[in-house]
Structures are given as C-alpha cells and as structure tokens.
Design an enzyme around this catalytic site. Structure first.
Site, PDB file in Angstrom:
ATOM      1  N   ASP A 398      32.325  49.086  39.747  1.00  0.00           N
ATOM      2  CA  ASP A 398      33.609  48.561  40.232  1.00  0.00           C
ATOM      3  C   ASP A 398      34.551  49.742  40.488  1.00  0.00           C
ATOM      4  O   ASP A 398      34.244  50.881  40.122  1.00  0.00           O
ATOM      5  CB  ASP A 398      34.168  47.634  39.133  1.00  0.00           C
ATOM      6  CG  ASP A 398      35.423  46.895  39.564  1.00  0.00           C
ATOM      7  OD1 ASP A 398      35.649  46.719  40.775  1.00  0.00           O
ATOM      8  OD2 ASP A 398      36.197  46.486  38.659  1.00  0.00           O
ATOM      9  N   GLU A 401      36.376  52.703  45.074  1.00  0.00           N
ATOM     10  CA  GLU A 401      36.881  52.986  46.447  1.00  0.00           C
ATOM     11  C   GLU A 401      37.241  54.453  46.616  1.00  0.00           C
ATOM     12  O   GLU A 401      37.088  54.953  47.734  1.00  0.00           O
ATOM     13  CB  GLU A 401      38.087  52.087  46.727  1.00  0.00           C
ATOM     14  CG  GLU A 401      37.727  50.620  46.885  1.00  0.00           C
ATOM     15  CD  GLU A 401      37.285  49.961  45.581  1.00  0.00           C
ATOM     16  OE1 GLU A 401      37.810  50.374  44.521  1.00  0.00           O
ATOM     17  OE2 GLU A 401      36.423  49.078  45.617  1.00  0.00           O
ATOM     18  N   ASP A 472      37.747  41.095  45.003  1.00  0.00           N
ATOM     19  CA  ASP A 472      38.694  40.153  44.390  1.00  0.00           C
ATOM     20  C   ASP A 472      39.229  39.128  45.380  1.00  0.00           C
ATOM     21  O   ASP A 472      40.345  39.254  45.895  1.00  0.00           O
ATOM     22  CB  ASP A 472      39.848  40.930  43.759  1.00  0.00           C
ATOM     23  CG  ASP A 472      39.367  41.813  42.627  1.00  0.00           C
ATOM     24  OD1 ASP A 472      38.214  41.640  42.190  1.00  0.00           O
ATOM     25  OD2 ASP A 472      40.143  42.676  42.190  1.00  0.00           O
TER      26      ASP A 472
HETATM   27  O1  MIG Z   1      41.662  45.933  38.567  1.00  0.00           O
HETATM   28  O2  MIG Z   1      37.255  44.921  35.623  1.00  0.00           O
HETATM   29  O3  MIG Z   1      36.867  43.438  41.360  1.00  0.00           O
HETATM   30  O4  MIG Z   1      35.590  41.864  39.470  1.00  0.00           O
HETATM   31  O5  MIG Z   1      36.812  41.659  36.945  1.00  0.00           O
HETATM   32  C1  MIG Z   1      40.721  44.952  38.308  1.00  0.00           C
HETATM   33  C2  MIG Z   1      38.228  43.983  35.922  1.00  0.00           C
HETATM   34  C3  MIG Z   1      39.413  45.607  37.963  1.00  0.00           C
HETATM   35  C4  MIG Z   1      38.216  44.413  39.662  1.00  0.00           C
HETATM   36  C5  MIG Z   1      36.937  43.741  39.995  1.00  0.00           C
HETATM   37  C6  MIG Z   1      36.805  42.504  39.160  1.00  0.00           C
HETATM   38  C7  MIG Z   1      36.862  42.849  37.704  1.00  0.00           C
HETATM   39  C8  MIG Z   1      38.163  43.591  37.387  1.00  0.00           C
HETATM   40  N1  MIG Z   1      38.274  44.765  38.245  1.00  0.00           N
END
Ligand code: MIG
Length: 753
Positions: A398, A401, A472
């Site tokens: 996650d 980016e 998200d």
């Molecule tokens: O700023 O890890 O897209 O699936 O639950 C949020 C917490 C960070 C974004 C991910 C999401 C995840 C969440 N993350």
C-alpha cells in the site's frame, strides 16, 4: 529540431534513422509491433534489447525524403522531423500531427500543425507533445485505472500516481496507477500506443479535437511502441508480450478474501473467522491491515495483540484460512529499529542534497527505501521471506505512489539505483512497480511458490509481479458502477488480476449496496471485502439475515466458478487476455458492445450483467449478436438483443453462450486440493479445454499439469486428456439441467438427454 533525415542503416531488426540532430531507432519486434526510441534510451519497464532478432528482416527503402519500413501487413513511413505514418494493408491507420518540444524546440513542425488546422493544446509545462490523428468514431480504451467509463474519448488524464481519498469521480485526472497505454478501436482496425516514459504526462483523449489524441511529456526521452494486431485481442496480447504477463495465480487467491482496516487483535480475527463458519460463508483469506504491526514499523508484529504470530497463522491455516499482511514502503525513523538502521547505514534510502530524506506516513517520521536499487530489493525481499516464515500467505503493498502526509516529495529527491541518482520526478511512477518487484522476487526466491502480491500503485508491466486493487473507493453506488469499466480497462491494459474493495472502502455501505457489490465481487478476478476504520462495518452479519443469506449465495457462486476462472487465468498467463473482459473484446463486430459499462464477459462463455443501481429489481440486459444465450441458473433460452431480466436482490444476472461447457466445483470449503470437478453442459454443441495443476508452485512450468478436452456433440459427451502430467481428479461429473452423472472413464462417450 530533429531536422531532416540525412542517413539510415539497418542492423538485424533495427533501423537507425539519422536526423540532423538525433538518431531514432525503429525496432521491428513482430508483425505490427514497433518500438521507436532515441538512441541510448533505456527503460525501467521493458528491455528493448531483449527484442533484437536476427530472423526479423524488415524491408527498408528510401522514397523521396522518407524512410519506409515494411514488415508483414504494416508499413511505417518516417519523414523529416520524425513525422510518422502507419499503414495496415496499405490503408493509413495512424499519423502524426506534429511534435513539439517547447524547452529545447525539438520535434517541432508548426507548418504541419497549422496546415492540419488542429487546435492542439501546447502548454508550457510539457517538454514535448506527441499528437496522433484518429478518426472521430474511434473508441479509446485502456489507460489503466482511470475513473469514468470504458471509452476514454473526450476526457483528459495525467500519469502521476496519486493517492486522493476524495470520492473518485469522472473528472479526476489521476489515480494510483500510471499505465501509459491506450487502444484505438474501430470496427475495421485496432491498435495501441504504449508511451514508455515514467515522467508526469498528460493524455488528452480527443478532448479538444475529436480527431486528435495528444500526449504531453514533462521530461524524458522519446520511447514509444506502436502495437497493432489483427483484432482487439491481438493488441492486448501484443502489449503484454512487450510488458509481460502474470504467472498462474495460487488457486486460493481466487477464493473469498475478508479485510477491514482495524482488525487489531488475534481474538478479533478468530471471532471473524468463526463467524464465517457459523454463517456458512466460504472464506479463504483474511487481510491484516496496518493494525497488526508494532507502531506501524514494517516487518514487525505487535507482540501483545498478535503474540506468538507463527502459531496464530498456523491455527488459522488449520481452520482453512490464510493470512495476508500489509507492508507499506515508509520505514519509521527509529534508531532502535533494525530495518531503519540497515537501510540508512547502507544508503538504500531516498536522499535530498545528500541528506536522508524524511517525510511522514503512518509510523510518523519515515524514510523512503530506494526500490530501484537492486541491493535494497534483495534486502526487502528477504524481509518478505521472513513474513512467509511466520506463515503469512501473501503481501499487500500500500501507500507506494509513494504517499506522504507531510506534503508531496519534492521533484529533486534523489533515488540511487546502484549506479547513479534518479530524481523523484523520473521514478515516482515506478516506485510501486519496483516495490512489487522486490516483493515478488523475494517471495519467489524464498519458497519457490507463486507469490501473492497486491499493490496499489504500479506502472506498465507490474502485472508480472502483482495483482492490483483500485484503492480507496467509497461505499457509493457510482463507485459500484465505475468498478466494471475500471477493471475492464485494467484488463485491457495488461492487468488480468484486479479487483476493487467490495462494499466500498470509505463512507458507510447500506445493506443493498453491499449485496449488489458482493454479486459483482463474485465475478471480479480479486474478490475482497475491505473497508476503512471508522466506517460502518461491512461483514454481512452486521446487517440482517437476508444479507447473510444473499451474501452466502454470492460467495458460493464464486466458489462454483473458480475452476472456470482458473482456466481463464491459464489463458491470461499465456496470452495476456484478461478473464474479466470488456464485452467488446469478445464482440468487436457488434457495435452495441463498444460502450457497455454495466456488463462484462467472463472469458468467452459467460456474460454477467450485474445490477449496479439502487432500488432496481430488474436489469436491461444486452446479449451480443451471433449466438443464442442461456440463463446460467434456469437454462432459459435468450436470443441476442435487449431483454428486461428479473433481478431480485439475490440474483446476479448471468448468461451462458450457446455450446458452452463450464467447469464447476461442488461446494468446497478449501481450494488446496480439489478432488472433484463438474462439467456443466449448456445447450448446443461445443468444446472446452480445462487446465489443472497443483495451484501452488511453478512445477507447471516443468509439465506438472493436465489438459482435459471436453466435447459435446449431439448429446454425446466425451473427455480426452490431451496432456497428462499431474494427478487426475478423483471424480468427474457431467451435469445437464438437473441431471448429474459420473463420468467414469476418460476417452469414452457419455450420453445426456
Ligand atoms: O491512508 O492502511 O488504500 O486499503 O486500509 C490510508 C490503511 C492507508 C490505504 C489503503 C487502504 C488501507 C489504508 N491505507
């Protein structure tokens, strides 16, 4: 100015075209696949040098002032200033309008621009713009995960991996992924362009002029591919030939996944798993979000809340459930933390003016590993291996980016690749790609099994390493609707294995939304319910009994078609054609399919028409021409065309093509070693190929698999094994309507009525 062509020469399949100021190399990779790049240009995603062949010998001629390259059915005509025209069977299908570079004044040909009379937007921020002429009725597909609809015509997008929590709407220019590839499609031709440039770019998809696609690049050398093909499928296949294809996935990954940001103790997870048992809803996998870590330090596990983690993963496996853990890129600044110490000491992190660069993410102040450095990737991959040792079955990447809480990373943040520094503006869009690569390679090396990696950010080609989810989304109906074209376009952009957060991540789901989303999830390649901390919980029992029973039905439907899906992944692994297909991919002759946003083909044989509107209890279904269709559940016959189909809350409209044979599992609890298969025969003669392997490792590459060929002619069913390298099913059944019979001996004929 590139200037006039002054010379050219050919070595193997490469034509070197010498302009007054630069050399452009045209590499003929295959019939209809050609790369054009400036000399000395390398790529992060594709090794063009891997496509140099002795046996491809294009015919190269100089005619007037132009270089004409002919190979197969394609001709590439290159004029002064590298103005390119492409012919297919002598018909002009693509031509340049102009090149422009407003920093260096290269590639400029204003005369042509003016002569064509096109209002092409030339903005200061672009180093150069490439504009391609298209026809005003061409459809434009691809571009990865962009918002909106299947046909991208009339919109404008940016390639700049972006984490924006606001509801993703049609006007969004960028999301998490940058896949600089689009397809131009028309009944009489299809081709694509892949611009292999990692800098921020802008894709104007005939927004200003219905006959111009114009791409502006902020920096980077010219390096792009023309990707032709005899049809739409060929283009996708050829694109994935260049950028890569997925392995066979582990079979369990096709099962049902449950997730939520906030599962924060072992007990909570145990209770969750027990509830799935209690309510008889199949469950394959639970995802642990950042809550399992110790202070959000990646590769740590919180000792109090998840004590004895290895025993816990074992205990879960005994209940038939695998665990996937999230791993973010940001490494907490903490001198008592070995990962931080190691990567800083070994200079494996991003820097700015030679100082370690610090921004802030979940753990607070954090550093950014340099995933483009092979040394970092090896180290990171070993840490992923340690997660496997703890019994974890997959890694979820996650925030890559990369996201940051303390303002965006400045463009001149430095990433070392082992040889030299690259700036953030060059490598931003491939940060997720290289993180997924590190994860994939580390896992594969560790246990030689098929790695299950999920990534949010990626670039062209990441499909080799990872499945993706669309980030998200929100629990809103428009996001349920958008998921279909979004996952279709990901598929057309090389990502055969993709999914969205079922039920929606942010905002609160309603019962009806969750149910309709589960019905869609049941047919998306990755089926995972996930939601954000603080939102209404999204486990089906958080609603009511009706929700539980419909949810169960949707998940069981999924398990029924897993062997069919697995066959589709066998196809994806071999050809790059996605399982979850835009209807146009199967029916390019039928112009009613070109802009279908609320239906999808699962392979060639099943058409799904999910209900994606609140309050609807029927669906306007379009069944493409050229075949009859049969109701998946009742065998009722439908002719091609529009139908109003009853779709009560518990029904996902599914139609099977005439002559199809669909492999199904009986009601399995586990996908580890399925021993029974049912071939369901739908009306009409037909044949089908079914693939079987152990679902776990790479032994299939050494021949450990089976290929079954099933034929149905006039009520006679026959199964042959055209390849036998793996143990066979214990039991094979043939089902036709309500009639199930065991098929006892390969090579014999069984009659059905
Ligand atoms: O700023 O890890 O897209 O699936 O639950 C949020 C917490 C960070 C974004 C991910 C999401 C995840 C969440 N993350």
């Amino acid at each position: 100015m590139l200037g006039k062509i002054i010379n050219y020469y050919t070595i193997k399949n490469q034509v070197f075209i010498v302009f007054e100021t630069k050399k452009i190399i045209a590499t003929i990779i295959d019939d209809g696949i050609c790369n054009f790049k400036e000399e000395e240009t390398s790529s992060f995603a594709v090794d063009v040098n891997g496509f140099i062949f002795d046996y491809i010998n294009p015919v190269v001629e100089k005619i007037d002032n132009a270089i004409k390259i002919t190979h197969g059915r394609y001709k590439y005509v290159i004029n002064d200033n590298f103005i390119l025209s492409i012919y297919f069977d002598d018909v002009l299908i693509s031509s340049d309008i102009s090149y422009y570079n407003n920093k260096t004044n290269e590639f400029i040909d204003n005369s042509l621009l003016e002569a064509e009379g096109h209002a092409v937007n030339i903005e200061e921020e672009y180093k150069y713009i490439i504009s391609k002429k298209i026809n005003s009725n061409d459809c434009l597909y691809g571009l990865g995960d962009k918002t909106g609809f299947l046909n991208k015509r009339g919109y404008e997008y940016d390639m700049w991996n972006t984490d924006d929590p606001a509801p993703h709407v049609d006007s969004f220019k960028a999301l998490y992924k940058s896949i600089p590839f689009f397809i131009v499609f028309n009944k009489s031709y299809s081709y694509g362009y892949f611009f292999d440039n990692t800098y921020k770019s802008n894709f104007n998809m005939a927004k200003n002029n219905s006959e111009v696609v114009s791409i502006g690049f902020t920096d980077g050398p010219l390096n792009y591919y023309f990707i032709g093909g005899n049809n739409l499928k060929d283009v996708v296949s050829n694109y994935t030939y260049i950028t890569g294809r997925m392995d066979m996935p582990k079979r369990f990954t096709l099962g049902y996944h449950q997730s939520r940001w906030s599962y924060s103790t072992k007990d909570e997870v145990i209770k969750l798993v027990d509830n799935f048992k209690k309510y008889d809803i199949p469950l394959e996998c639970v995802h642990l979000d950042i809550d399992y870590m110790d202070g959000y330090r990646v590769f740590t596990v919180n000792d109090e809340r998840f004590s004895d983690f290895k025993n816990f993963t074992e205990e879960m496996k005994n209940k038939g459930v695998k665990l996937v853990t999230i791993i973010d890129p940001g490494v907490k600044v903490d001198s008592n933390y070995d990962v931080y110490n190691y990567i800083v000491k070994n200079k494996l992190v991003a820097t700015e003016n030679n100082e370690v660069y610090v921004n802030s993410v979940w753990p607070g102040e954090s550093v950014y590993p340099s995933f483009i450095d092979p040394k970092l990737r090896t180290y990171w991959g070993e840490l992923d291996g340690k997660m496997l040792d703890l019994g974890v079955s997959g890694i979820w990447n996650d925030m890559n980016e990369p996201a940051s809480f303390n303002g965006p990373l400045p463009s001149k943040v430095e990433f070392f690749d082992g040889n030299r520094i690259h700036y953030h503006d060059e490598v931003h869009n491939i940060y997720g790609h290289y993180m997924a690569k590190a994860t994939y390679e580390g896992m594969k090396k560790h246990n030689n099994e098929r790695p299950f990696v999920i990534t949010r950010a990626c670039y062209a080609g990441t499909q080799k390493y990872s499945t993706v989810w669309t980030g998200d989304n929100h629990s809103i109906w428009s996001h349920l609707q958008m998921a279909i074209p979004q996952i279709c376009n990901l598929g057309l952009s090389g990502f055969a294995f993709a999914g969205c957060d079922v039920g929606g991540f942010s905002s609160d789901a309603t019962k009806e939304l969750l149910i309709r989303w589960a019905e869609l999830g049941a047919i998306t390649p990755l089926f995972r319910n996930h939601s954000a901390m603080g939102t209404k919980r999204q486990e089906p029992w958080e609603f009511d009994d009706e929700t539980i029973s419909i949810y169960r039905k949707a998940v069981k439907l999924r398990y029924e078609i897993i062997p069919y899906y697995y066959d589709l992944f066998f196809e994806a692994a071999n050809t790059g054609i996605p399982a979850f297909r835009a209807v146009v991919l199967e029916y390019p002759e039928d112009s009613n399919t070109y802009e279908i946003n609320d239906e999808v083909m699962l392979g060639a044989n099943i058409l799904a028409s999910p209900v994606v509107e609140q309050g609807k209890r029927n669906k306007l279904v379009y069944l493409p021409s050229g075949t009859n269709w049969y109701d998946y559940y009742s065998y009722d016959k439908f002719e091609p065309g529009y139908h109003i189909y009853d779709a009560p809350l518990d029904k996902l409209p599914l139609f099977v093509k005439e002559g199809a044979i669909i492999p199904k599992y009986p009601n399995y609890e586990s996908l580890d070693d399925p021993k029974t298969i049912i071939f369901e025969i739908y009306p009409g003669d037909g044949t089908y190929i079914h693939y079987q392997d152990n679902g776990v490792d790479f032994n299939y590459e050494e021949g450990e698999y089976n290929i079954y060929e099933i034929s149905h002619i006039d009520g006679n069913i026959r199964i042959d094994l055209s390849y036998n390298g793996y143990k066979l099913y214990d039991k094979i059944y043939i089902k036709y309507k309500n009639n199930i019979q065991e098929y006892k001996e390969i090579g014999t004929i069984l009659k059905i009525e």
